[in-house]
Design a protein around this motif. Sequence first.
Motif, PDB file in Angstrom:
ATOM      1  N   CYS A   1       0.826  -1.213   0.000  1.00 34.86           N
ATOM      2  CA  CYS A   1       0.000   0.000   0.000  1.00 34.86           C
ATOM      3  C   CYS A   1       0.858   1.260   0.000  1.00 34.86           C
ATOM      4  CB  CYS A   1      -0.910  -0.012   1.233  1.00 34.86           C
ATOM      5  SG  CYS A   1      -1.926   1.477   1.392  1.00 34.86           S
ATOM      6  N   GLN A   2       0.485   2.183  -0.896  1.00 37.35           N
ATOM      7  CA  GLN A   2       1.211   3.452  -1.036  1.00 37.35           C
ATOM      8  C   GLN A   2       0.509   4.598  -0.299  1.00 37.35           C
ATOM      9  OE1 GLN A   2       1.503   3.958  -5.284  1.00 37.35           O
ATOM     10  NE2 GLN A   2       2.965   2.283  -5.520  1.00 37.35           N
ATOM     11  N   LYS A   3      -0.569   4.253   0.407  1.00 35.08           N
ATOM     12  CA  LYS A   3      -1.276   5.233   1.247  1.00 35.08           C
ATOM     13  C   LYS A   3      -1.803   6.410   0.419  1.00 35.08           C
ATOM     14  CE  LYS A   3       1.691   4.014   5.202  1.00 35.08           C
ATOM     15  NZ  LYS A   3       1.643   2.641   4.805  1.00 35.08           N
ATOM     16  N   CYS A   4      -2.368   6.103  -0.735  1.00 29.67           N
ATOM     17  CA  CYS A   4      -2.837   7.170  -1.618  1.00 29.67           C
ATOM     18  C   CYS A   4      -4.307   7.542  -1.383  1.00 29.67           C
ATOM     19  CB  CYS A   4      -2.649   6.759  -3.070  1.00 29.67           C
ATOM     20  SG  CYS A   4      -3.681   5.361  -3.567  1.00 29.67           S
ATOM     21  N   GLY A   5      -5.086   6.625  -0.828  1.00 27.93           N
ATOM     22  CA  GLY A   5      -6.493   6.898  -0.559  1.00 27.93           C
ATOM     23  C   GLY A   5      -7.419   6.662  -1.740  1.00 27.93           C
ATOM     24  N   THR A   6      -6.899   6.209  -2.856  1.00 30.00           N
ATOM     25  CA  THR A   6      -7.731   6.000  -4.046  1.00 30.00           C
ATOM     26  C   THR A   6      -8.848   4.990  -3.790  1.00 30.00           C
ATOM     27  OG1 THR A   6      -5.864   6.492  -5.477  1.00 30.00           O
ATOM     28  CG2 THR A   6      -7.676   5.272  -6.464  1.00 30.00           C
ATOM     29  N   CYS A   7      -8.564   3.983  -3.019  1.00 29.15           N
ATOM     30  CA  CYS A   7      -9.554   2.932  -2.790  1.00 29.15           C
ATOM     31  C   CYS A   7     -10.795   3.478  -2.104  1.00 29.15           C
ATOM     32  CB  CYS A   7      -8.954   1.775  -2.004  1.00 29.15           C
ATOM     33  SG  CYS A   7      -8.049   2.272  -0.523  1.00 29.15           S
ATOM     34  N   GLU A   8     -10.633   4.433  -1.227  1.00 32.51           N
ATOM     35  CA  GLU A   8     -11.809   5.031  -0.578  1.00 32.51           C
ATOM     36  C   GLU A   8     -12.695   5.702  -1.623  1.00 32.51           C
ATOM     37  OE1 GLU A   8     -11.904   7.603   3.200  1.00 32.51           O
ATOM     38  OE2 GLU A   8     -12.195   9.018   1.556  1.00 32.51           O
ATOM     39  N   ASP A   9     -12.089   6.421  -2.543  1.00 35.17           N
ATOM     40  CA  ASP A   9     -12.863   7.107  -3.584  1.00 35.17           C
ATOM     41  C   ASP A   9     -13.508   6.114  -4.546  1.00 35.17           C
ATOM     42  OD1 ASP A   9     -12.076   9.521  -2.517  1.00 35.17           O
ATOM     43  OD2 ASP A   9     -10.338   9.701  -3.839  1.00 35.17           O
ATOM     44  N   SER A  10     -12.890   4.970  -4.743  1.00 38.11           N
ATOM     45  CA  SER A  10     -13.391   4.004  -5.720  1.00 38.11           C
ATOM     46  C   SER A  10     -14.604   3.236  -5.228  1.00 38.11           C
ATOM     47  CB  SER A  10     -12.298   2.981  -6.051  1.00 38.11           C
ATOM     48  OG  SER A  10     -11.199   3.624  -6.639  1.00 38.11           O
ATOM     49  N   CYS A  11     -14.712   3.069  -3.932  1.00 42.02           N
ATOM     50  CA  CYS A  11     -15.761   2.194  -3.402  1.00 42.02           C
ATOM     51  C   CYS A  11     -17.127   2.880  -3.477  1.00 42.02           C
ATOM     52  CB  CYS A  11     -15.447   1.809  -1.962  1.00 42.02           C
ATOM     53  SG  CYS A  11     -16.700   0.698  -1.284  1.00 42.02           S
ATOM     54  N   PRO A  12     -18.093   2.264  -4.168  1.00 45.76           N
ATOM     55  CA  PRO A  12     -19.409   2.883  -4.320  1.00 45.76           C
ATOM     56  C   PRO A  12     -20.262   2.813  -3.065  1.00 45.76           C
ATOM     57  CG  PRO A  12     -19.400   0.742  -5.383  1.00 45.76           C
ATOM     58  CD  PRO A  12     -17.984   0.999  -4.916  1.00 45.76           C
TER      59      PRO A  12
END
Length: 68
Positions: free
Chosen positions: A10-21
């Motif tokens: 994990c690169q700690k970018c936070g993209t996954c939070e934005d991706s989750c519907p």
Amino acid sequence: MPPRIDSDLCQKCGTCEDSCPVDVIYFHPDEGVVEIRYPDECWHCGSCRQDCPAGAIKIVFPPIMANV
Ligand code: SF4
Ligand code: SF4
């Protein structure tokens, strides 16, 4: 079953939070920690895995979906 995050990748970018519907994932920006906040709500849609730039997310499918 919820997604699993490989904290070593994990690169700690936070993209996954934005991706989750459905807001399963919460990213703590100050700590750089990914929290699977509502694991039972996961749709297994794969958006978080697809968008993760580090390949750090694995989707674990429940047994009833594994043979579909
Ligand atoms: S998208 Fe991937 S690299 Fe970015 S915080 Fe989520 S798990 Fe980590
Ligand atoms: S698989 Fe889909 S619903 Fe589940 S945490 Fe990832 S983006 Fe959210």
